[in-house]
Motif scaffolding. Structure first.
Motif, PDB file in Angstrom:
ATOM      1  N   SER A 211      18.554  -4.886 -22.441  1.00 12.29           N
ATOM      2  CA  SER A 211      18.969  -4.470 -21.093  1.00 12.29           C
ATOM      3  C   SER A 211      19.721  -5.589 -20.384  1.00 12.29           C
ATOM      4  N   LEU A 212      19.246  -6.824 -20.538  1.00 15.83           N
ATOM      5  CA  LEU A 212      19.937  -7.963 -19.924  1.00 15.83           C
ATOM      6  C   LEU A 212      21.346  -8.115 -20.486  1.00 15.83           C
ATOM      7  N   GLU A 213      21.485  -7.925 -21.778  1.00 10.33           N
ATOM      8  CA  GLU A 213      22.805  -8.014 -22.392  1.00 10.33           C
ATOM      9  C   GLU A 213      23.715  -6.890 -21.895  1.00 10.33           C
ATOM     10  N   PHE A 214      23.152  -5.702 -21.746  1.00  8.17           N
ATOM     11  CA  PHE A 214      23.917  -4.566 -21.215  1.00  8.17           C
ATOM     12  C   PHE A 214      24.403  -4.857 -19.790  1.00  8.17           C
ATOM     13  N   LEU A 215      23.518  -5.389 -18.959  1.00  8.24           N
ATOM     14  CA  LEU A 215      23.884  -5.710 -17.575  1.00  8.24           C
ATOM     15  C   LEU A 215      24.952  -6.796 -17.521  1.00  8.24           C
ATOM     16  N   LYS A 216      24.864  -7.749 -18.424  1.00 10.36           N
ATOM     17  CA  LYS A 216      25.850  -8.830 -18.452  1.00 10.36           C
ATOM     18  C   LYS A 216      27.214  -8.316 -18.905  1.00 10.36           C
ATOM     19  N   VAL A 217      27.236  -7.486 -19.940  1.00 10.15           N
ATOM     20  CA  VAL A 217      28.499  -6.957 -20.475  1.00 10.15           C
ATOM     21  C   VAL A 217      29.237  -6.134 -19.425  1.00 10.15           C
ATOM     22  N   HIS A 218      28.502  -5.392 -18.612  1.00  8.31           N
ATOM     23  CA  HIS A 218      29.115  -4.544 -17.585  1.00  8.31           C
ATOM     24  C   HIS A 218      29.308  -5.283 -16.256  1.00  8.31           C
ATOM     25  N   ASN A 219      29.144  -6.606 -16.278  1.00  4.25           N
ATOM     26  CA  ASN A 219      29.359  -7.448 -15.083  1.00  4.25           C
ATOM     27  C   ASN A 219      28.476  -7.031 -13.907  1.00  4.25           C
ATOM     28  N   ILE A 220      27.276  -6.576 -14.222  1.00  7.80           N
ATOM     29  CA  ILE A 220      26.331  -6.181 -13.175  1.00  7.80           C
ATOM     30  C   ILE A 220      25.488  -7.375 -12.745  1.00  7.80           C
ATOM     31  N   VAL A 221      25.181  -8.261 -13.687  1.00  2.80           N
ATOM     32  CA  VAL A 221      24.482  -9.510 -13.377  1.00  2.80           C
ATOM     33  C   VAL A 221      25.227 -10.656 -14.058  1.00  2.80           C
ATOM     34  N   ILE A 222      24.883 -11.867 -13.653  1.00  7.73           N
ATOM     35  CA  ILE A 222      25.452 -13.077 -14.256  1.00  7.73           C
ATOM     36  C   ILE A 222      24.305 -13.891 -14.842  1.00  7.73           C
ATOM     37  N   ARG A 223      24.456 -14.269 -16.096  1.00  7.30           N
ATOM     38  CA  ARG A 223      23.425 -15.069 -16.766  1.00  7.30           C
ATOM     39  C   ARG A 223      23.960 -16.469 -17.015  1.00  7.30           C
ATOM     40  N   GLU A 224      23.203 -17.447 -16.562  1.00  4.91           N
ATOM     41  CA  GLU A 224      23.510 -18.850 -16.825  1.00  4.91           C
ATOM     42  C   GLU A 224      22.267 -19.500 -17.408  1.00  4.91           C
ATOM     43  N   LYS A 225      22.365 -19.859 -18.673  1.00  2.65           N
ATOM     44  CA  LYS A 225      21.224 -20.402 -19.410  1.00  2.65           C
ATOM     45  C   LYS A 225      20.078 -19.393 -19.362  1.00  2.65           C
ATOM     46  N   LYS A 226      18.983 -19.735 -18.689  1.00  4.39           N
ATOM     47  CA  LYS A 226      17.846 -18.817 -18.628  1.00  4.39           C
ATOM     48  C   LYS A 226      17.698 -18.163 -17.259  1.00  4.39           C
ATOM     49  N   LEU A 227      18.745 -18.245 -16.462  1.00  5.61           N
ATOM     50  CA  LEU A 227      18.694 -17.701 -15.109  1.00  5.61           C
ATOM     51  C   LEU A 227      19.550 -16.441 -15.008  1.00  5.61           C
ATOM     52  N   VAL A 228      19.074 -15.486 -14.214  1.00  2.00           N
ATOM     53  CA  VAL A 228      19.788 -14.226 -14.007  1.00  2.00           C
ATOM     54  C   VAL A 228      20.130 -14.115 -12.521  1.00  2.00           C
ATOM     55  N   PHE A 229      21.421 -13.994 -12.213  1.00  2.00           N
ATOM     56  CA  PHE A 229      21.903 -13.939 -10.834  1.00  2.00           C
ATOM     57  C   PHE A 229      22.442 -12.548 -10.515  1.00  2.00           C
ATOM     58  N   LEU A 230      22.306 -12.152  -9.254  1.00  2.00           N
ATOM     59  CA  LEU A 230      23.112 -11.056  -8.726  1.00  2.00           C
ATOM     60  C   LEU A 230      24.493 -11.619  -8.390  1.00  2.00           C
ATOM     61  N   PRO A 231      25.579 -10.913  -8.700  1.00  2.00           N
ATOM     62  CA  PRO A 231      26.924 -11.491  -8.563  1.00  2.00           C
ATOM     63  C   PRO A 231      27.250 -12.014  -7.169  1.00  2.00           C
ATOM     64  N   ASP A 232      26.930 -11.238  -6.124  1.00  2.00           N
ATOM     65  CA  ASP A 232      27.289 -11.691  -4.774  1.00  2.00           C
ATOM     66  C   ASP A 232      26.486 -12.929  -4.377  1.00  2.00           C
ATOM     67  N   LEU A 233      25.204 -12.989  -4.771  1.00  2.00           N
ATOM     68  CA  LEU A 233      24.395 -14.162  -4.457  1.00  2.00           C
ATOM     69  C   LEU A 233      24.839 -15.370  -5.280  1.00  2.00           C
ATOM     70  N   HIS A 234      25.279 -15.117  -6.501  1.00  2.00           N
ATOM     71  CA  HIS A 234      25.772 -16.207  -7.346  1.00  2.00           C
ATOM     72  C   HIS A 234      27.021 -16.830  -6.733  1.00  2.00           C
ATOM     73  N   GLU A 235      27.899 -15.988  -6.202  1.00  2.00           N
ATOM     74  CA  GLU A 235      29.114 -16.494  -5.564  1.00  2.00           C
ATOM     75  C   GLU A 235      28.772 -17.316  -4.325  1.00  2.00           C
ATOM     76  N   SER A 236      27.809 -16.845  -3.546  1.00  2.00           N
ATOM     77  CA  SER A 236      27.384 -17.594  -2.360  1.00  2.00           C
ATOM     78  C   SER A 236      26.790 -18.940  -2.746  1.00  2.00           C
ATOM     79  N   GLU A 237      25.980 -18.938  -3.797  1.00  2.00           N
ATOM     80  CA  GLU A 237      25.365 -20.183  -4.260  1.00  2.00           C
ATOM     81  C   GLU A 237      26.428 -21.192  -4.694  1.00  2.00           C
ATOM     82  N   LYS A 238      27.437 -20.708  -5.407  1.00  2.00           N
ATOM     83  CA  LYS A 238      28.514 -21.592  -5.853  1.00  2.00           C
ATOM     84  C   LYS A 238      29.285 -22.170  -4.668  1.00  2.00           C
ATOM     85  N   ASN A 239      29.565 -21.326  -3.675  1.00  2.00           N
ATOM     86  CA  ASN A 239      30.318 -21.801  -2.507  1.00  2.00           C
ATOM     87  C   ASN A 239      29.528 -22.842  -1.719  1.00  2.00           C
TER      88      ASN A 239
END
Length: 474
Positions: free
Chosen positions: A240-268
């Motif tokens: 399921s995690l791989e499915f969510l990543k392939v469809h750009n629904i979540v972002i995975r970095e190492k062992k962490l799973v981000f919601l895309p909008d929150l990931h963008e905020s964190e980066k900024n």
């Protein structure tokens, strides 16, 4: 209930508690195709809701045979026959108000009523499931192309409505997604969803819940797997995690799973803090211990003043007490500190000294501590001191400039120095912000300077930008 007219049938689950029924979830709607009771009255009301003039409506029902029973499936045919008689062009009027979205209040309801009936006739699945899955978007004026696409998704791939990134790509709807709980209310849709997508919906829903409830921007994938262990196996979690990543629904970095909008905020946030740390020069030249000593001494003087005031009140009450002639003291003695003599030097907390020194030498400083440890006090004392110094310097400069009686020999500054000073002088501009209104009020009270919440600050900045962007000719 956006659809309350008598030609609708509403289906809803309710729980009875005592003599009262409580609604469970959201309703679904079905168009009544067999309206036998008060048939003409119901359709007369429908034509009225579609803004058909009353005189045209009366002539239509006068022309209609008495035994003729109207339904929404044969209404268009009846209107066509009525038009063929060339009596009135009521069909054109009905079509106009059904399909055209008029931005006028008196036409808004008629348009929605007519459009909803046409949608129910063409896409009954949408009226059945959309109010449950996307209740906040149900009353939007969907275009025909979007309705066709939406109907196709509901029939073949309903799981797509559970992910905002997919609804944005395929339906051009922003921040629009159904929850797993609403899918569970639509039993006829659940069996259409494959196990992989079903597990992905459960996992995605758990991620959103954790981020919302705990204030996180991400979740550890091991923890996420533990939270959904009762719903799926560990193997299905990774799929399921791989499915969510392939469809750009979540972002995975190492062992962490981000919601895309929150990931963008964190980066900024990380980027801007990094820029501050690397590019900004920051140095406040102050005597930290002196500032803290003044703060502690002022606090002790206030406490002593309160104690002395209390002592005077007690003496006054003793003298005016009716039992005073018996030399009895009805009030217990209370030790009161004396203000006479030398004041003991206030001891400065070493942690507060370190914290203030960090503030003075670093553009970004994070101070943590429990309530009452002095976080707000440190900040308020420092900047109150700096603002006070600036006010004193400005006042002294103003007094010097206005001293017209000064002899010529005192004027040791030439014009070149004055102009250079005007350009190089920098005022200390401090904007105090806090997460909540109460924290902002406390900061303002301690510093004697304005303080704002973060939302107020964002609003002020946007207003300033709006003013800056106004063209000169306006």
């Amino acid at each position: 209930f956006p659809l309350v007219d008598p030609w609708w049938r509403v289906n809803i689950k309710a729980e009875k508690r005592g003599s009262t029924y409580f609604m469970q979830g959201y309703p679904s709607y079905f168009l009544r195709t067999d309206i036998e009771e008060n048939n003409r009255q119901v359709f007369s009301l429908f034509l009225k809701e579609c803004a058909v003039p009353e005189d045209l409506s009366k002539k239509f029902f006068t022309w209609l045979p008495r035994r003729s029973v109207l339904s929404f499936r044969n209404l268009e045919e009846k209107l066509k026959r009525f038009q063929e008689k060339k009596i009135f062009t009521i069909l054109w009027t009905l079509r106009l108000f059904c399909f055209v979205f008029v931005m006028v209040e008196k036409f808004l309801t008629p348009v929605f009523a007519g459009k909803a009936v046409l949608v129910a006739l063409t896409f009954p699945t949408i009226l059945e499931f959309l109010p449950i899955l996307l209740p906040r978007h149900f009353s939007l004026p969907f275009q025909d192309k979007m309705l066709t696409k939406l109907d196709e998704i509901l029939k073949n791939e309903p799981w797509k409505l559970g992910f905002s990134s997919i609804t944005r790509r395929e339906l051009n709807l922003s921040r629009c997604e159904a929850t797993w709980a609403t899918f569970c209310q639509c039993e006829h849709l659940l069996w259409k969803i494959p196990d992989l997508q079903k597990n992905a919906l459960i996992l995605y829903d758990q991620l959103k819940t954790r981020c919302r409830d705990m204030g996180h921007t991400y979740e550890d994938q091991e923890e996420l797997a533990r939270f959904v262990s009762k719903d799926m196996s560990i193997e299905h979690v990774w799929q399921s995690l791989e499915f969510l990543k392939v469809h750009n629904i979540v972002i995975r970095e190492k062992k962490l799973v981000f919601l895309p909008d929150l990931h963008e905020s964190e980066k900024n946030i990380a980027k801007y803090i990094g820029d501050l740390l690397s590019n900004c020069s920051w140095q406040l030249d102050v005597d930290v211990r002196k500032i803290l000593n003044v703060s502690e001494t002022s606090r002790e003087l206030v406490d002593n003043k309160i104690n002395v005031t209390q002592a005077h009140k007690m003496e006054y009450l003793k003298e005016n007490s009716p039992n005073n002639h018996n030399c009895e003291n009805p009030f217990p003695e209370k030790e009161v500190g004396s203000t006479s003599g030398t004041q003991s030097k206030a001891e400065v907390d070493s942690h507060q000294v370190i914290a203030m020194e960090k503030i003075c030498s670093n553009p970004v400083t994070i101070i943590s501590g429990k309530g009452g440890s002095g976080k707000s006090t440190i900040v308020s004392c420092l900047f109150h001191h700096l603002m006070q110094i600036e006010k004193e310097v400005e006042a002294a400069s103003k007094d010097f400039e206005e001293d017209l009686d000064a002899p010529e020999k005192w004027n040791t500054f030439d014009c070149h120095w004055e102009s250079e000073t005007m350009h190089t002088k920098k005022h200390l501009n401090v904007l105090f912000t806090a997460p909540t209104g109460s924290a902002a009020n406390l900061l303002s009270e301690k510093t004697k300077l304005p303080a704002y919440t973060l939302w107020q600050t964002c609003f002020l900045v946007s207003c300033c930008l709006a003013v800056i962007l106004i063209p000169a000719h306006t």
